[in-house]
Design a protein around this motif. Structure first.
Motif, PDB file in Angstrom:
ATOM      1  N   ARG A 112     112.220  76.752  38.212  1.00  0.00           N
ATOM      2  CA  ARG A 112     111.966  77.818  39.169  1.00  0.00           C
ATOM      3  C   ARG A 112     113.000  77.758  40.284  1.00  0.00           C
ATOM      4  NH1 ARG A 112     106.515  77.930  42.486  1.00  0.00           N
ATOM      5  NH2 ARG A 112     106.634  75.854  41.640  1.00  0.00           N
ATOM      6  N   LYS A 113     113.503  78.921  40.671  1.00  0.00           N
ATOM      7  CA  LYS A 113     114.409  79.044  41.807  1.00  0.00           C
ATOM      8  C   LYS A 113     113.811  80.045  42.778  1.00  0.00           C
ATOM      9  CE  LYS A 113     118.776  77.732  39.881  1.00  0.00           C
ATOM     10  NZ  LYS A 113     120.186  77.892  39.945  1.00  0.00           N
ATOM     11  N   THR A 114     113.877  79.689  44.056  1.00  0.00           N
ATOM     12  CA  THR A 114     113.396  80.560  45.111  1.00  0.00           C
ATOM     13  C   THR A 114     114.589  80.980  45.963  1.00  0.00           C
ATOM     14  OG1 THR A 114     111.304  79.365  45.152  1.00  0.00           O
ATOM     15  CG2 THR A 114     111.796  80.760  47.031  1.00  0.00           C
ATOM     16  N   ILE A 115     114.734  82.278  46.154  1.00  0.00           N
ATOM     17  CA  ILE A 115     115.828  82.826  46.953  1.00  0.00           C
ATOM     18  C   ILE A 115     115.215  83.467  48.187  1.00  0.00           C
ATOM     19  CG2 ILE A 115     117.786  84.415  46.967  1.00  0.00           C
ATOM     20  CD1 ILE A 115     117.641  84.227  43.848  1.00  0.00           C
ATOM     21  N   ARG A 116     115.647  82.986  49.369  1.00  0.00           N
ATOM     22  CA  ARG A 116     115.072  83.508  50.607  1.00  0.00           C
ATOM     23  C   ARG A 116     116.138  83.591  51.679  1.00  0.00           C
ATOM     24  NH1 ARG A 116     113.820  79.289  54.290  1.00  0.00           N
ATOM     25  NH2 ARG A 116     114.081  77.239  53.339  1.00  0.00           N
ATOM     26  N   LYS A 117     115.816  84.309  52.747  1.00  0.00           N
ATOM     27  CA  LYS A 117     116.693  84.426  53.912  1.00  0.00           C
ATOM     28  C   LYS A 117     116.030  83.700  55.073  1.00  0.00           C
ATOM     29  CE  LYS A 117     119.679  87.984  52.923  1.00  0.00           C
ATOM     30  NZ  LYS A 117     121.051  88.073  53.247  1.00  0.00           N
ATOM     31  N   ASP A 118     116.852  83.007  55.894  1.00  0.00           N
ATOM     32  CA  ASP A 118     116.309  82.364  57.082  1.00  0.00           C
ATOM     33  C   ASP A 118     116.531  83.263  58.289  1.00  0.00           C
ATOM     34  OD1 ASP A 118     118.989  82.066  57.588  1.00  0.00           O
ATOM     35  OD2 ASP A 118     118.944  79.884  57.752  1.00  0.00           O
ATOM     36  N   ILE A 119     116.211  82.759  59.474  1.00  0.00           N
ATOM     37  CA  ILE A 119     116.271  83.593  60.679  1.00  0.00           C
ATOM     38  C   ILE A 119     117.706  83.901  61.102  1.00  0.00           C
ATOM     39  CG2 ILE A 119     114.036  82.837  61.543  1.00  0.00           C
ATOM     40  CD1 ILE A 119     115.521  80.909  63.385  1.00  0.00           C
ATOM     41  N   PHE A 120     118.692  83.158  60.603  1.00  0.00           N
ATOM     42  CA  PHE A 120     120.103  83.404  60.910  1.00  0.00           C
ATOM     43  C   PHE A 120     120.765  84.289  59.855  1.00  0.00           C
ATOM     44  CE2 PHE A 120     119.180  79.170  62.720  1.00  0.00           C
ATOM     45  CZ  PHE A 120     119.289  79.513  64.065  1.00  0.00           C
ATOM     46  N   ASP A 121     119.988  84.871  58.964  1.00  0.00           N
ATOM     47  CA  ASP A 121     120.445  85.731  57.883  1.00  0.00           C
ATOM     48  C   ASP A 121     121.261  84.971  56.839  1.00  0.00           C
ATOM     49  OD1 ASP A 121     120.262  88.252  56.686  1.00  0.00           O
ATOM     50  OD2 ASP A 121     122.243  88.831  57.397  1.00  0.00           O
ATOM     51  N   ASN A 122     121.038  83.674  56.705  1.00  0.00           N
ATOM     52  CA  ASN A 122     121.644  82.878  55.646  1.00  0.00           C
ATOM     53  C   ASN A 122     120.777  82.986  54.397  1.00  0.00           C
ATOM     54  OD1 ASN A 122     123.517  81.978  57.545  1.00  0.00           O
ATOM     55  ND2 ASN A 122     122.288  80.199  58.066  1.00  0.00           N
ATOM     56  N   THR A 123     121.399  82.990  53.231  1.00  0.00           N
ATOM     57  CA  THR A 123     120.659  83.025  51.973  1.00  0.00           C
ATOM     58  C   THR A 123     120.492  81.592  51.485  1.00  0.00           C
ATOM     59  OG1 THR A 123     121.604  85.174  51.436  1.00  0.00           O
ATOM     60  CG2 THR A 123     120.625  83.940  49.635  1.00  0.00           C
ATOM     61  N   ILE A 124     119.256  81.204  51.194  1.00  0.00           N
ATOM     62  CA  ILE A 124     118.947  79.848  50.750  1.00  0.00           C
ATOM     63  C   ILE A 124     118.361  79.918  49.343  1.00  0.00           C
ATOM     64  CG2 ILE A 124     117.568  77.790  51.207  1.00  0.00           C
ATOM     65  CD1 ILE A 124     117.658  78.604  54.179  1.00  0.00           C
ATOM     66  N   VAL A 125     118.935  79.113  48.431  1.00  0.00           N
ATOM     67  CA  VAL A 125     118.456  79.044  47.055  1.00  0.00           C
ATOM     68  C   VAL A 125     117.943  77.628  46.831  1.00  0.00           C
ATOM     69  CG1 VAL A 125     119.069  79.272  44.624  1.00  0.00           C
ATOM     70  CG2 VAL A 125     120.155  80.750  46.316  1.00  0.00           C
ATOM     71  N   GLU A 126     116.652  77.516  46.503  1.00  0.00           N
ATOM     72  CA  GLU A 126     116.031  76.213  46.245  1.00  0.00           C
ATOM     73  C   GLU A 126     115.426  76.235  44.850  1.00  0.00           C
ATOM     74  OE1 GLU A 126     114.229  74.585  50.328  1.00  0.00           O
ATOM     75  OE2 GLU A 126     113.335  76.450  49.656  1.00  0.00           O
ATOM     76  N   ASP A 127     115.465  75.096  44.180  1.00  0.00           N
ATOM     77  CA  ASP A 127     114.781  75.002  42.897  1.00  0.00           C
ATOM     78  C   ASP A 127     113.695  73.930  42.980  1.00  0.00           C
ATOM     79  OD1 ASP A 127     116.242  72.668  42.793  1.00  0.00           O
ATOM     80  OD2 ASP A 127     117.336  73.172  40.974  1.00  0.00           O
ATOM     81  N   ASN A 128     112.926  73.810  41.916  1.00  0.00           N
ATOM     82  CA  ASN A 128     111.802  72.869  41.926  1.00  0.00           C
ATOM     83  C   ASN A 128     112.248  71.431  41.694  1.00  0.00           C
ATOM     84  OD1 ASN A 128     112.533  73.429  39.298  1.00  0.00           O
ATOM     85  ND2 ASN A 128     110.450  73.446  38.516  1.00  0.00           N
TER      86      ASN A 128
END
Length: 183
Positions: free
Chosen positions: A81-97
């Motif tokens: 699983r990969k989760t793609i999200r944006k933080d408060i600084f408009d950076n894109t963060i991709v995390e996996d399990n």
């Protein structure tokens, strides 16, 4: 002359399904893509919840969905699983399990920066000549430029040079410096 033109005209219709990737769409919104190279078939469909499901003919399955917070989650049938999200600084963060994390951001000069949680960092920028320069924190550098013929030239700081040319059929061919000079 007319026979040659007729043969060329017919040949383009006979050979075009072999050279071009084809798609078919039926009325239930299922899309199928066929690859002419490796003969794979992929089906793209939506389920009742609005999730996008991509299946191939080997039984592999990927699901793309959104969670409550607006994050995009990509899961496959093997449990990855990969989760793609944006933080408060408009950076894109991709995390996996598995604990891997990559952050994509832009600095004040417009350079793209990719960082991961292992300390690796890559910077993608454009130099004053319009060439694309990719650098990492280990001192490696690659430069991607175009020559006057429209060919892409990829050079690194170790002296390696590769040229990507287009042939008559608009296919890309790769030539490196070692094969040209017999090194």
């Amino acid at each position: 002359m007319k026979k040659i033109l007729f043969i060329l005209f017919v040949a383009q219709f006979v050979l075009s399904p072999c050279l071009v990737k084809s798609y078919s769409i039926n009325f239930i919104e299922n899309s199928r893509g066929y690859s002419a190279v490796n003969q794979d078939r992929k089906t793209v469909r939506k389920d009742i919840l609005g999730n996008i499901i991509i299946e191939d003919d080997k039984g592999n399955r990927k699901t793309i969905r959104k969670d409550i917070l607006g994050n995009t989650i990509v899961e496959d049938d093997k449990g990855n699983r990969k989760t793609i999200r944006k933080d408060i600084f408009d950076n894109t963060i991709v995390e996996d399990n598995k604990g891997n994390r990559e952050t994509y951001r832009k600095d004040i000069f417009g350079n793209s920066i990719v960082e991961d949680n292992k300390g690796n960092r890559k910077t993608i920028r454009e130099d004053i000549f319009g060439n694309l320069v990719i650098e990492d924190n280990k001192g490696n550098r690659k430069t991607i430029s175009k020559d006057i013929f429209g060919n892409l030239i990829v050079e690194d700081n170790k002296g390696n040079r590769k040229t990507i040319k287009k042939d008559m059929l608009e296919d890309d061919t790769l030539e490196d410096l070692k094969s040209q000079f017999g090194m």
